[in-house]
Scaffold this active site. Structure first.
Site: not given
Length: 736
Positions: A472, A693, A695-696
């Site tokens: 994405i 992770g 990205g958040e």
């Protein structure tokens, strides 16, 4: 591959390719326009017709009548699909409301018809001729008015329990020497991604192919099949490039289902892209929250009691925004209470948006922590450090696998020049600007999920990776290629990655910042299986074979990797499955955000001047794309702090500013230089990649850091986002 014991040394630890700042391999395709998105499949699907979606003009009620006569007679019209002629439709597992409404209407802009024509202009013009009469019913649109009727939602693997209690919060809070009891609100927000929700549908007999913009391919296949009442084996979803999602494309939406229905009715391929107003009102959004936070502490700053209560709303059968969940884990304190309550609202569906739960939750919690630090006379960083914990505060027997929050805060403070901050608000000026600094902790859980891949070795020595993982804009193609290259001992240009097709093995998909760690772990598992096949073919012991520079070595023998492929090549398929390490250890990512703002002393205009993020998120697979993810998240956090808000018409139940003119997001001029620091960390308890992770995480806490900086600059504490001029102007210090 079952991952049930902590990772030891493995081929990824060579770090010849993994961990290096690598250009995105999909970059040239995107910058030259050769990367085709869902709506652009003209080569594969020539002669496609166009569908235009008609959205409901009311938020609650039913269709009294629908006159299609003029629309059917309009030039170029091939078919019109409504609930009356669509046949029996189910509802997907991930959809709260029906994707094709009628006669009952569940929310404003719920799709009620699709007009299919030879051209887009013809479909749009004909759609304006559809005449619908409605019978309105009273609706519930105001969260604050519905708080009293809000109920405890059901628990789920994503949300956890709706209420947790540890110790005696009421007693400890009442006895605390220093107390804070404050309420905060966050507004409804839109994903506002560039690419619209778009699909092209083509039927061949009873087989359906959908080229669609979707983050989770396997979820999408299941929901399309369930909605249309056909076997999953008859549905193929293809989504190799996605122009932004932020969670808004986790689930199949009306464009995909209506394209399929339109193609069946018109007997030719049909393409559908949702108009921007329907993206705002028809698809999902981040729901508004009301949050109450209470903190009680001793004079020395140790938290004795902490409570976080959150309210949000959704359609019947929907889910709550879990804004309290990070408070269960982030700070120490023996006496604790968290509650989540869900009100029924007749608004468009509330659901996941980048860092659901933590993003709005930290917008409140990290202001409260600053307010409490001020009451205690402590530096905001020292207050957070004082209340650090290395175990789950609700389950002290459960340690963190890694937790470097203190290091994030200390590293950031030194780099940002925190020591120069004046703790007294509204004291620092730069010409007409009031200048302030703010800090906030960042937190996001590390989520684990199964992910599989197929790898092929051919007689040229090329390895092809196939997995339904999506990209994405996050760099999935590149980190997957890096993983395969590192594991197989190949240069990056000897790996071809194919993504986003349900014909490939099921991956983790893109969401929840779980994509990178899990999808690369699945590729690693498949590559290790391929290594075993190669070793067997070449007569090597798998444990002794070394893969490097396109060669396989064992003892004195050195054989080209390509030789193992033979004429027909070698194929291996495997995936990662997790044991119970995430039950034994709390796995989370941490960070610290630092922001400096200037506030115009006369007008209240806010300018972000400097930003820094420090992240501890396991092994960083590609520092270049990871940095890109974090600065994008920081930018989104500024939007949440200062401008993003879906303006709700509480009389008629719809979002008024449903386009990119009225829904404001940051642009280049709003964002200063941003620094990102990744701490050197690996987490062998997380996965064989030892990654997590990021990205958040990069968004979590940003808005609160901005809010705290505004307070430090002006002395004005704003607890209701976004922080707009009207909330500052009459409270600013006198202009000197």
């Amino acid at each position: 591959m079952k991952f049930d014991t902590p990772a030891t040394t493995n081929p990824i630890d060579q770090l010849k390719i993994i961990g290096k700042p690598t250009d995105r391999i999909d970059g040239p395709a995107k910058t030259t326009g050769s990367a085709r998105y869902a709506y652009e499949r003209n080569t594969e699907v020539p002669n496609a017709a166009y569908g235009y979606v008609v959205g409901a003009g009311i938020a609650k009620g039913r269709i009294a009548s629908m006159d299609l006569g003029a629309a059917r007679a309009a030039p170029g019209v091939l078919a019109i699909v409504t609930a009356r002629n669509a046949g029996k439709l189910g509802k997907g597992d991930f959809n709260t409301a029906k994707l094709l409404g009628g006669p009952e209407i569940d929310h404003y802009h719920q799709a009620v018809a699709l007009v299919v024509a030879n051209s887009f202009e013809q479909a749009r013009a004909a759609a304006q001729l559809v005449r619908i009469e409605y019978t309105r019913a009273p609706g519930r649109f105001d969260l604050s008015a519905e708080m009293g009727a809000a109920k405890m939602p059901a628990s789920s693997p994503f949300s956890g329990e709706p209420e947790t209690k540890t110790g005696d919060f009421p007693g400890a809070f009442a006895a605390a020497a220093v107390q804070l009891d404050a309420s905060y609100t966050t507004p409804d927000e839109s994903h506002a991604m560039m690419e619209p929700h778009a699909s092209i549908a083509q039927w061949k007999g009873d087989k359906l192919t959908l080229w669609t913009s979707n983050q989770m391919i396997a979820w999408g296949v299941g929901d399309v099949a369930k909605t249309l009442g056909i076997p999953k084996a008859n549905v193929r979803l293809v989504s190799p490039f996605i122009g932004g999602g932020f969670g808004g494309k986790l689930f199949v939406r009306a464009d995909a289902v209506l394209a399929a229905l339109g193609a069946r009715a018109a007997k030719r391929p049909v393409k559908v892209a949702l108009q921007r107003p329907l993206m705002m009102n028809n698809t999902t959004h981040r729901p508004a929250t009301i949050q109450r936070i209470r903190i009680g502490a001793a004079r020395d700053g140790k938290i004795a009691a902490i409570a976080h209560e959150g309210w949000s709303g959704d359609l019947p059968g929907g889910q709550a925004e879990t804004a309290v969940n990070q408070t269960r884990l982030l700070y120490a304190g023996a006496n604790r209470l968290t509650t989540t309550r869900l009100a029924v609202l007749d608004l468009p569906e509330g659901n996941a948006m980048r860092a659901p739960g933590e993003a709005p939750g930290l917008m409140a919690l990290e202001i409260a922590m600053d307010e409490m630090a001020e009451k205690l006379g402590l530096d905001p960083i020292e207050f957070r450090v004082l209340n650090d914990t290395q175990v789950d505060p609700e389950k002290p027997e459960r340690p963190y696998s890694q937790r470097k929050l203190i290091e994030c805060l200390r590293t950031g403070a030194e780099r940002f020049g925190w020591s120069k901050r004046n703790a007294a608000p509204a004291q620092q000026r730069d010409g007409r600007w009031l200048v302030g600094m703010g800090v906030a902790a960042a937190f996001r859980n590390n989520l684990l999920t199964k992910s599989a891949a197929r790898v092929r070795l051919d007689n040229r020595g090329m390895v092809t990776v196939e997995t339904d993982m999506t990209d994405i804009g996050t760099g999935s193609y590149t980190i997957i290629a890096q993983t395969a290259a590192e594991t197989m001992g190949l240069p990056l240009d000897r790996v071809l990655v194919r993504l986003g097709d349900s014909a490939y093995p099921v991956s983790a998909g893109s969401g929840g910042q779980w994509g990178a760690n899990n999808s690369t772990s699945g590729v690693f598992a498949a590559c290790m299986k391929l290594r075993e096949a190669v070793a067997s073919k070449l007569g090597f012991a798998a444990a002794e074979a070394e893969f490097s520079d396109g060669m396989v070595r064992a003892g004195e023998r050195v054989v080209p990797l390509a030789q193992a492929a033979g004429a027909n090549g070698l194929v291996a398929e495997d995936g990662i499955e997790y044991g119970d390490l995430d039950k034994k250890y709390q796995q989370s990512t941490f960070g610290a955000h630092f922001v400096e703002v200037g506030v115009d002393a006369a007008t209240g205009e806010i300018r972000v001047r400097r930003m820094l993020a420090v992240c501890a998120a396991g092994r960083i697979l590609n520092p270049k794309s990871a940095r890109s993810q974090v600065i994008g998240a920081m930018t989104m956090g500024v939007g949440g702090a200062l401008m993003e808000e879906l303006a709700l018409d509480k009389r008629h139940g719809f979002f008024v500013n449903h386009d990119l003119a009225g829904y404001e997001v940051p642009v280049h001029a709003d964002i200063p230089h941003q620094d990102v620091i990744f701490l050197d960390e690996t987490d062998p308890i997380s996965s064989p990649m030892k990654a997590k992770g990021v990205g958040e995480l990069g968004m979590c806490g940003v808005a609160a850091a901005v809010a705290n900086a505004v307070y430090n600059a002006t002395g004005v504490r704003v607890r209701n986002y976004p922080i707009t001029l009207d909330k500052l102007l009459d409270r600013l210090p006198p202009v000197v």
